[in-house]
Design a protein around this motif. Structure first.
Motif, PDB file in Angstrom:
ATOM      1  N   CYS A 246      20.387 -27.908  18.008  1.00 36.53           N
ATOM      2  CA  CYS A 246      20.101 -28.801  16.885  1.00 36.53           C
ATOM      3  C   CYS A 246      18.592 -28.921  16.710  1.00 36.53           C
ATOM      4  CB  CYS A 246      20.729 -30.168  17.148  1.00 36.53           C
ATOM      5  SG  CYS A 246      20.780 -31.267  15.743  1.00 36.53           S
ATOM      6  N   SER A 247      18.113 -28.723  15.491  1.00 37.75           N
ATOM      7  CA  SER A 247      16.691 -28.834  15.197  1.00 37.75           C
ATOM      8  C   SER A 247      16.350 -30.257  14.779  1.00 37.75           C
ATOM      9  CB  SER A 247      16.322 -27.872  14.059  1.00 37.75           C
ATOM     10  OG  SER A 247      15.092 -28.241  13.455  1.00 37.75           O
ATOM     11  N   PRO A 248      15.187 -30.783  15.207  1.00 40.19           N
ATOM     12  CA  PRO A 248      14.779 -32.130  14.776  1.00 40.19           C
ATOM     13  C   PRO A 248      14.554 -32.224  13.270  1.00 40.19           C
ATOM     14  CG  PRO A 248      13.515 -31.421  16.692  1.00 40.19           C
ATOM     15  CD  PRO A 248      14.253 -30.226  16.203  1.00 40.19           C
ATOM     16  N   ARG A 249      14.395 -31.080  12.610  1.00 38.50           N
ATOM     17  CA  ARG A 249      14.133 -31.086  11.171  1.00 38.50           C
ATOM     18  C   ARG A 249      15.393 -30.850  10.342  1.00 38.50           C
ATOM     19  NH1 ARG A 249       8.867 -30.946   9.563  1.00 38.50           N
ATOM     20  NH2 ARG A 249       7.298 -30.615  11.182  1.00 38.50           N
ATOM     21  N   MET A 420       7.112 -35.620  20.439  1.00 42.57           N
ATOM     22  CA  MET A 420       8.128 -36.506  19.873  1.00 42.57           C
ATOM     23  C   MET A 420       8.375 -36.160  18.416  1.00 42.57           C
ATOM     24  SD  MET A 420       5.984 -40.060  19.495  1.00 42.57           S
ATOM     25  CE  MET A 420       4.244 -39.996  19.044  1.00 42.57           C
ATOM     26  N   SER A 421       9.576 -36.502  17.950  1.00 42.29           N
ATOM     27  CA  SER A 421       9.903 -36.363  16.536  1.00 42.29           C
ATOM     28  C   SER A 421       9.804 -37.736  15.887  1.00 42.29           C
ATOM     29  CB  SER A 421      11.321 -35.798  16.368  1.00 42.29           C
ATOM     30  OG  SER A 421      12.273 -36.633  17.008  1.00 42.29           O
ATOM     31  N   LEU A 422       9.292 -37.779  14.666  1.00 41.78           N
ATOM     32  CA  LEU A 422       9.164 -39.032  13.925  1.00 41.78           C
ATOM     33  C   LEU A 422      10.039 -38.922  12.684  1.00 41.78           C
ATOM     34  CD1 LEU A 422       7.716 -41.749  14.051  1.00 41.78           C
ATOM     35  CD2 LEU A 422       5.908 -40.785  12.632  1.00 41.78           C
ATOM     36  N   CYS A 428      15.438 -44.797  16.516  1.00 46.17           N
ATOM     37  CA  CYS A 428      14.881 -44.315  17.775  1.00 46.17           C
ATOM     38  C   CYS A 428      13.928 -43.154  17.571  1.00 46.17           C
ATOM     39  CB  CYS A 428      15.998 -43.890  18.727  1.00 46.17           C
ATOM     40  SG  CYS A 428      16.968 -42.484  18.123  1.00 46.17           S
ATOM     41  N   LEU A 429      13.254 -42.789  18.654  1.00 48.42           N
ATOM     42  CA  LEU A 429      12.441 -41.581  18.757  1.00 48.42           C
ATOM     43  C   LEU A 429      12.998 -40.736  19.895  1.00 48.42           C
ATOM     44  CD1 LEU A 429       8.842 -43.164  18.596  1.00 48.42           C
ATOM     45  CD2 LEU A 429      10.070 -42.065  16.708  1.00 48.42           C
ATOM     46  N   HIS A 467      14.078 -33.449  31.018  1.00 47.07           N
ATOM     47  CA  HIS A 467      12.681 -33.821  30.766  1.00 47.07           C
ATOM     48  C   HIS A 467      12.521 -34.589  29.453  1.00 47.07           C
ATOM     49  CE1 HIS A 467      13.321 -30.264  28.395  1.00 47.07           C
ATOM     50  NE2 HIS A 467      12.121 -30.321  27.855  1.00 47.07           N
ATOM     51  N   CYS A 468      13.634 -35.068  28.887  1.00 43.83           N
ATOM     52  CA  CYS A 468      13.595 -35.781  27.601  1.00 43.83           C
ATOM     53  C   CYS A 468      14.152 -37.190  27.762  1.00 43.83           C
ATOM     54  CB  CYS A 468      14.426 -35.033  26.551  1.00 43.83           C
ATOM     55  SG  CYS A 468      13.893 -33.333  26.225  1.00 43.83           S
TER      56      CYS A 468
END
Length: 502
Positions: A246-249, A420-422, A428-429, A467-468
């Motif tokens: 899954c991509s953050p975008r 991080m993704s905004l 949440c982040l 690590h997340c």
């Protein structure tokens, strides 16, 4: 707002736009979403909803009037004359084949791990919880909600003491069903009020959907990372999970899912959160949504849409659910809940299971019987009202401020190399530390300092997100929060052997 995909199933692309739009409203009348005597959207409302010209909007209304579906009332507007006739969107499901248990079922193995982390978090004495993602009471208009509940109980004095009849629409209140069907229509979804099924939050809806479409041992594709509650549901149903990148975008990779269909014959369902995916906050582009719906239809797989966070999307652009593309096959199961956006204490939601709707109704009645009526009436009354719209916009703006403030604290106090993704909305982040970080160890260390976090291992069974971590942005960023973030950042820096920052 209705969208182009909502009218693609109309008589055909060769017809003029006004006729295709008119066909959408005609179908809504046939389903009972728009009922006799109700006022149609005005010319101005049609122009805004569909991004059309004044002349096209007028053509839509006049064409429906010519067909006998509307009547014009001078200086008032157009009103539905009578229910149109039409065919149902989906056929009745085949209920003749019961679900058979599979002695060789494979469990995802995540439930015990998640339960242990949650229990450790509950037992610890904490002064700051940045692991859970439910907004606190002060972000909701509880005075308005309380007044609404009080008035409803005054108008229906036996509401809490009288059980609903087993024949009374299976516990789904008609006012709630009508309200949800009309809201769905504004998002491009055509569903009859009678096909709206009230649920207790979204977890029940997704669980019922999976139980209806898959048998023990079957495979379910999920986003990776994904909400840990979904992993628990999949395991409890004795299903296998297949994690799709899954991509953050853009959300779930359509290419990876296509490959999965080619190699996994027992892949029966796909579960996605297309808007503000949890925990990444990704928004799936419309072109990807259309591809996803078509791909699942081509392989005969159920596409379960979790629309828990669509109401948190910022900006004026309308949100278009996956279900808006599913006007023929009925293979998209739509689930929506309002516990995060309207009233956490009610946990009110609804679903439409398309071609599996009859089976889901049967499973719902067998497992939990009727959904309580008070929550349905409150949501039907409050949702979409001017007061709630103002409250929801205030909630969005406050969450945006808190996300941005939390992002600044991460940049100031957390280890060098933290990413991080905004997202454009949400609660949440998602943080990614350098690869050598263990957020499971950070979870233990933080609890010792009175801080509760959500380590990345909760959001996957693959071990790829150690690590997340998910960082909740639901609490105001005050001096107490700043202290907690500074302490957490210092612990993370120490674990990585970096100098403490800030």
């Amino acid at each position: 707002m209705l969208h182009p995909a909502a009218i693609e199933s109309s008589p055909g692309p060769a017809l003029p736009l006004y006729q295709r739009l008119a066909a959408t409203y005609s179908a809504a009348m046939a389903l009972g979403t728009l009922q006799a005597g109700e006022r149609m959207p005005s010319v101005r409302e049609l122009m805004a909803r569909h991004d059309i010209s004044l002349s096209t909007a007028l053509q839509v209304l006049r064409y429906l009037e010519e067909l006998g579906h509307l009547e014009a009332r001078p200086r008032v507007g157009y009103f539905v004359r009578s229910a149109a006739t039409g065919l149902p969107l989906t056929s009745e499901p085949d209920l003749s084949q019961p679900v058979q248990p599979n002695p060789h079922a494979h469990f995802v193995g995540i439930n015990e791990h998640i339960s242990l982390l949650l229990e450790r978090g509950r037992q610890a004495e904490v002064y700051m919880d940045i692991g859970g993602c439910t907004p606190p009471p002060e972000l909701f208009d509880h005075h308005y909600l309380n007044k609404t509940v009080t008035r409803l109980l005054r108008e229906h004095p036996t509401l809490l003491s009288q059980g609903r009849s087993l024949l009374a629409n299976q516990g789904n209140h008609p006012l709630f069903q009508q309200a949800m069907a009309r809201r769905a229509l504004a998002s491009g979804i055509r569903v009859a009020p009678g096909d709206v099924l009230a649920t207790t939050g979204n977890s029940e809806g997704v669980s019922l959907a999976l139980a209806a479409v898959a048998q023990p041992g079957d495979m379910v594709a999920v986003e990776s990372p994904t909400y840990y509650g979904l992993l628990q549901v999949v395991e409890s149903l004795q299903l296998k999970t297949l994690e799709i990148p899954c991509s953050p975008r853009t959300g779930m990779s359509i290419e990876a899912l296509e490959l999965a269909f080619q190699t996994q014959p027992r892949l029966k369902a796909v579960v996605v959160v297309p808007e503000l995916q949890m925990p990444l906050g990704a928004r799936m582009p419309d072109e990807n949504k259309a591809r996803l719906v078509a791909l699942c239809a081509a392989h005969g797989a159920a596409l379960i849409e979790d629309d828990s966070y669509g109401l948190f999307v910022e900006g004026q652009q309308a949100v278009k659910p996956l279900k808006a593309w599913d006007s023929v096959s009925g293979h998209v199961i739509y689930c929506q809940a309002f516990n995060k956006s309207l009233a956490p204490g009610l946990r009110q939601g609804w679903m439409n299971a398309g071609q599996w709707h009859g089976r889901v109704q049967m499973l719902k009645f067998a497992q939990s019987r009727n959904t309580q009526t008070l929550g349905q009436l409150v949501v039907a009354e409050v949702l979409g009202s001017p007061t709630h719209q103002r409250s929801l916009e205030k909630l969005r703006q406050q969450l945006k401020k808190q996300r941005e403030a939390m992002a600044r604290l991460v940049a100031r106090h957390f280890p060098i190399g933290t990413r991080m993704s905004l997202p454009a909305g949400g609660l949440c982040l998602w943080l990614e530390f350098p690869a050598e970080m263990s957020t499971s160890d950070l979870f233990t260390a933080a609890l010792g300092k009175g801080i509760r976090i959500a380590p990345g291992s909760m959001f996957s069974n693959s071990g790829r997100y150690e690590h997340c971590m998910r960082l909740a942005c639901t609490h105001p960023v005050d001096a107490v929060m700043e202290r907690a973030m500074q302490e957490l950042g210092a612990m993370a820096c120490q674990q990585l052997g970096q100098d403490v920052r800030g």
